[in-house]
Design a protein around this motif. Structure first.
Motif, PDB file in Angstrom:
ATOM      1  N   ASN A  34       0.819  -1.218   0.000  1.00  0.00           N
ATOM      2  CA  ASN A  34       0.000   0.000   0.000  1.00  0.00           C
ATOM      3  C   ASN A  34       0.854   1.272   0.000  1.00  0.00           C
ATOM      4  N   GLY A  35       2.127   1.133  -0.368  1.00  0.00           N
ATOM      5  CA  GLY A  35       2.962   2.297  -0.569  1.00  0.00           C
ATOM      6  C   GLY A  35       3.589   2.882   0.670  1.00  0.00           C
ATOM      7  N   LEU A  36       3.846   2.082   1.697  1.00  0.00           N
ATOM      8  CA  LEU A  36       4.505   2.543   2.911  1.00  0.00           C
ATOM      9  C   LEU A  36       5.877   1.893   3.035  1.00  0.00           C
ATOM     10  N   VAL A  37       6.727   2.525   3.801  1.00  0.00           N
ATOM     11  CA  VAL A  37       8.063   2.008   4.059  1.00  0.00           C
ATOM     12  C   VAL A  37       8.074   1.360   5.435  1.00  0.00           C
ATOM     13  N   GLU A  38       8.588   0.140   5.521  1.00  0.00           N
ATOM     14  CA  GLU A  38       8.676  -0.554   6.804  1.00  0.00           C
ATOM     15  C   GLU A  38      10.078  -0.355   7.371  1.00  0.00           C
ATOM     16  N   VAL A  39      10.143   0.183   8.579  1.00  0.00           N
ATOM     17  CA  VAL A  39      11.411   0.448   9.260  1.00  0.00           C
ATOM     18  C   VAL A  39      11.468  -0.424  10.504  1.00  0.00           C
ATOM     19  N   ARG A  40      12.599  -1.094  10.697  1.00  0.00           N
ATOM     20  CA  ARG A  40      12.763  -1.954  11.873  1.00  0.00           C
ATOM     21  C   ARG A  40      13.853  -1.384  12.780  1.00  0.00           C
TER      22      ARG A  40
END
Length: 342
Positions: free
Chosen positions: A294-300
């Motif tokens: 859905n066009g988001l960036v996942e940051v861990r």
């Protein structure tokens, strides 16, 4: 007059025995001041009442005059006293053994750091071994009580002759119980699971609160208790997060807009954890791990803690801090759903 004197002598002897136990108890309590003797506390806590009852019964039996009881009641009164004395002596022996092991267990509970894993393993083994020893003592005491009956002694030879058949029948009937017993000893001495280990079983995250010969009690994160038979851990896979050490890595995932400044977010993570007492000052990092559909960036965000409880609280603190920081400093980087017209 003679009977009255005998009763008085019996009462004086029992009272003297109780006073002797009270004197010992007071001496032990005096040793508690300044913790001059570590065994004093557990002995006073566990052995006071068993000591009183056993001393009274033993003294009364020793000075008992058969003339005090009518002849028709002497047999069953003496028999009942013997059974009661066996019971109280067994109670006292078990409580004294538990008091001795309590000293070791209390010291092991206070062990932290790298030695914590070995301390928990020893605690688990001591807990199980003393339960086995207590069960053996109870079985022996029950056998001694039974053999005070003449009828049981008369049947002893026949019982021994049929012990082979009885053993087979008991083994078949108690197969599940014996399986749990052996599984409990296997888990304790193979170091597969210990008290206070953090495990994941059947999708539930919890800490080993109690490990007995028949079941394992897990305290879940929401204070529920999950009770499982010991054989479940011997026959089914499970996760043990503290198998080799209590130290654990915690993760925090954020899904944000593409405009989020990763270097600034990474620097803010370090500022957030460096002053947090829950961080063990060892590992930390922040990485972009995925781009969602859905066009988001996942940051861990990754950080280490001394144990699972600290890791959980640290993760919550870091998540709250980063969310607040993004909202206050980069509100345009909050998750957004973009829609374009054709």
């Amino acid at each position: 007059m003679t009977d009255a004197w005998n009763w008085i002598s019996l009462a004086i002897a029992v009272l003297a025995a109780l006073l002797a136990v009270e004197l010992v108890r007071r001496i032990l309590r005096s040793r508690l001041v300044g913790e001059r003797w570590a065994l004093a506390g557990p002995l006073v806590r566990r052995c006071t009442w068993p000591g009183f009852v056993t001393a009274a019964l033993a003294t009364g039996t020793a000075v008992y005059d058969r003339g005090l009881i009518p002849p028709d009641a002497e047999g069953w009164v003496g028999h009942l006293t013997t059974i009661a004395l066996i019971f109280c002596a067994t109670w006292l022996v078990i409580q004294a053994a538990y008091a001795v092991t309590d000293v070791v267990l209390e010291r092991l509970v206070r062990v932290e750091g790298d030695a914590n894993r070995r301390a928990r393993r020893i605690r688990t083994q001591i807990e199980l071994v003393r339960r086995v020893c207590a069960a053996v003592v109870i079985v022996l005491a029950l056998g001694a009580m039974l053999f005070t009956f003449p009828q049981v002694r008369a049947l002893g030879a026949g019982l021994l002759a049929s012990a082979g058949i009885a053993g087979v029948l008991v083994g078949i009937a108690a197969q599940s119980t014996l399986g749990n017993l052996l599984a409990g000893l296997q888990l304790a001495f193979s170091d597969a699971i210990r008290l206070d280990d953090v495990v994941v079983v059947q999708g539930e995250w919890g800490r080993v609160e109690e490990l007995t010969l028949t079941y394992v009690s897990l305290r879940l994160w929401d204070e529920r208790r999950l009770i499982l038979p010991v054989s479940h851990f011997a026959n089914n896979p499970f996760e043990n997060w503290t198998r080799h050490e209590s130290r654990i890595l915690g993760t925090v995932f954020l899904r944000v807009d593409w405009t989020v400044p990763i270097p600034e977010l990474r620097a803010e993570l370090h500022r957030a954890i460096k002053d947090n007492p829950l961080w063990d000052q060892k590992d930390w990092t922040l990485q972009v791990t995925d781009v969602t559909a859905n066009g988001l960036v996942e940051v861990r965000a990754l950080m280490s803690a001394a144990d699972s409880a600290s890791a959980w609280d640290l993760r919550c603190d870091v998540r709250e801090h980063l969310v607040t920081w993004i909202r206050e400093n980069y509100p345009e980087s909050l998750p957004r759903l973009r829609v374009t017209e054709a």
